[in-house]
Every structure is written in structure tokens, then in C-alpha cells.
Design an enzyme around this catalytic site. Structure first.
Site, PDB file in Angstrom:
ATOM      1  N   ASN A 197      47.097  57.682  28.991  1.00  0.00           N
ATOM      2  CA  ASN A 197      47.346  58.721  28.000  1.00  0.00           C
ATOM      3  C   ASN A 197      46.095  59.590  27.898  1.00  0.00           C
ATOM      4  O   ASN A 197      44.971  59.072  27.853  1.00  0.00           O
ATOM      5  CB  ASN A 197      47.669  58.088  26.644  1.00  0.00           C
ATOM      6  CG  ASN A 197      48.973  57.320  26.674  1.00  0.00           C
ATOM      7  OD1 ASN A 197      49.923  57.729  27.338  1.00  0.00           O
ATOM      8  ND2 ASN A 197      49.026  56.202  25.974  1.00  0.00           N
ATOM      9  N   HIS A 254      41.044  54.681  29.538  1.00  0.00           N
ATOM     10  CA  HIS A 254      41.627  53.362  29.798  1.00  0.00           C
ATOM     11  C   HIS A 254      42.935  53.503  30.543  1.00  0.00           C
ATOM     12  O   HIS A 254      43.676  54.467  30.364  1.00  0.00           O
ATOM     13  CB  HIS A 254      41.832  52.563  28.504  1.00  0.00           C
ATOM     14  CG  HIS A 254      42.573  53.308  27.435  1.00  0.00           C
ATOM     15  ND1 HIS A 254      41.965  54.259  26.636  1.00  0.00           N
ATOM     16  CD2 HIS A 254      43.864  53.249  27.031  1.00  0.00           C
ATOM     17  CE1 HIS A 254      42.845  54.734  25.784  1.00  0.00           C
ATOM     18  NE2 HIS A 254      44.020  54.146  26.007  1.00  0.00           N
TER      19      HIS A 254
HETATM   20  P1  AMP Z   1      46.124  54.834  23.839  1.00  0.00           P
HETATM   21  O1  AMP Z   1      47.219  55.199  22.876  1.00  0.00           O
HETATM   22  O2  AMP Z   1      46.471  55.130  25.274  1.00  0.00           O
HETATM   23  O3  AMP Z   1      44.787  55.445  23.437  1.00  0.00           O
HETATM   24  O4  AMP Z   1      45.992  53.274  23.800  1.00  0.00           O
HETATM   25  C1  AMP Z   1      45.115  52.584  22.962  1.00  0.00           C
HETATM   26  C2  AMP Z   1      45.522  51.148  23.038  1.00  0.00           C
HETATM   27  O5  AMP Z   1      44.455  50.361  22.527  1.00  0.00           O
HETATM   28  C3  AMP Z   1      46.770  50.806  22.222  1.00  0.00           C
HETATM   29  O6  AMP Z   1      47.778  50.285  23.081  1.00  0.00           O
HETATM   30  C4  AMP Z   1      46.261  49.774  21.220  1.00  0.00           C
HETATM   31  O7  AMP Z   1      47.191  48.757  20.951  1.00  0.00           O
HETATM   32  C5  AMP Z   1      45.014  49.235  21.908  1.00  0.00           C
HETATM   33  N1  AMP Z   1      43.994  48.696  21.015  1.00  0.00           N
HETATM   34  C6  AMP Z   1      43.508  49.258  19.880  1.00  0.00           C
HETATM   35  N2  AMP Z   1      42.553  48.470  19.348  1.00  0.00           N
HETATM   36  C7  AMP Z   1      42.417  47.399  20.176  1.00  0.00           C
HETATM   37  C8  AMP Z   1      41.601  46.222  20.170  1.00  0.00           C
HETATM   38  N3  AMP Z   1      40.691  45.986  19.196  1.00  0.00           N
HETATM   39  N4  AMP Z   1      41.748  45.325  21.163  1.00  0.00           N
HETATM   40  C9  AMP Z   1      42.657  45.538  22.136  1.00  0.00           C
HETATM   41  N5  AMP Z   1      43.452  46.621  22.213  1.00  0.00           N
HETATM   42  C10 AMP Z   1      43.342  47.539  21.238  1.00  0.00           C
END
Ligand code: AMP
Ligand code: ZN
Length: 111
Positions: A86, A99
């Protein structure tokens, strides 16, 4: 970046379920999994998003791409997997540290 959630995971200030790491990347389980397997692969360098990349990152990006099928295989995803990046708020990016989502398993939702 001191206020970056994923940088804090890299430094260990915020805990995460880490499945792989080396000098270039960290891979951990998404805290809110959307599939049986839902991993996040991040570079250890703080890069905000795809829009911040330039040719100086060629080797790093190639390294990440080549690592994805290896990780999928380690997770038992012999039937295939999905990768998502994203980018930007309108692209659904919530954490501004580059990521790659790696998703797989029987309950993979339709796209
Ligand atoms: P995005 O929407 O592509 O920025 O994805 C961010 C992702 O990070 C989401 O799928 C969240 O569930 C994940 N996320 C947020 N905080 C954490 C955390 N502390 N540990 C692992 N994953 C996380
Ligand atoms: Zn960061």
C-alpha cells in the site's frame, strides 16, 4: 525515525512476532492478520514508501523480492501467496515505513 512504529520494532522498543531478520530486512507477523499467514517484510532502513525509492535502492529491492518466495515456502504456502504494497494514504498505507504484506493460506479473501 524516532516516531516510526516499524523502526521501533526494528530496535526492539515495541515487541513483535519476528519470523526472520538479517542485516537488511525484518519480517514479522501482522498484528491484525487478514489471512492464515500474514507477514510484513520491512527494510531495516527507514524508507517511507515506494515513492521514496530511487536507483540507490536497486539491490535492496531485488533482495526483498527474491526473499518473498523463500519466506512463503518456509510458511508452507506451496499453493501460492499474495503480496501487497500500500502506498500513500489514498493507497491505504497506514504505517509510513515501506512494507510488503505477504498473505496466504486457505482463507485468503478475494481481491
Ligand atoms: P498498511 O495499511 O499497508 O500501512 O499496513 C500496516 C499494517 O501494519 C496493518 O496490516 C496492521 O495490522 C499492521 N500493524 C500495525 N501495528 C502493528 C504492530 N505493532 N505489529 C505488527 N503489525 C502491525
Ligand atoms: Zn521507520
Amino acid at each position: 525515525m524516532s516516531d516510526c512504529l516499524f523502526c521501533k520494532i526494528i530496535t526492539g522498543d515495541i515487541p513483535a512476532d519476528i519470523v526472520y531478520q538479517d542485516d537488511k530486512i525484518l519480517v514479522f507477523k501482522d498484528i491484525n492478520p487478514k489471512a492464515d499467514v500474514h507477514l510484513l517484510m520491512i527494510p531495516k532502513a527507514h524508507i517511507k514508501s515506494l515513492t521514496e525509492l530511487n536507483t540507490s535502492y536497486n539491490d535492496l529491492i531485488a533482495y526483498m523480492m527474491l526473499k518473498l518466495p523463500e519466506l512463503a515456502n518456509d510458511q508452507g504456502l506451496s499453493g501460492g501467496f499474495r503480496t501487497i504494497i500500500n502506498t500513500g494514504s489514498e493507497g491505504g498505507q497506514e504505517v509510513f515505513h515501506l512494507h510488503i504484506h505477504l498473505l496466504g493460506g486457505k482463507n485468503l479473501p478475494g481481491f
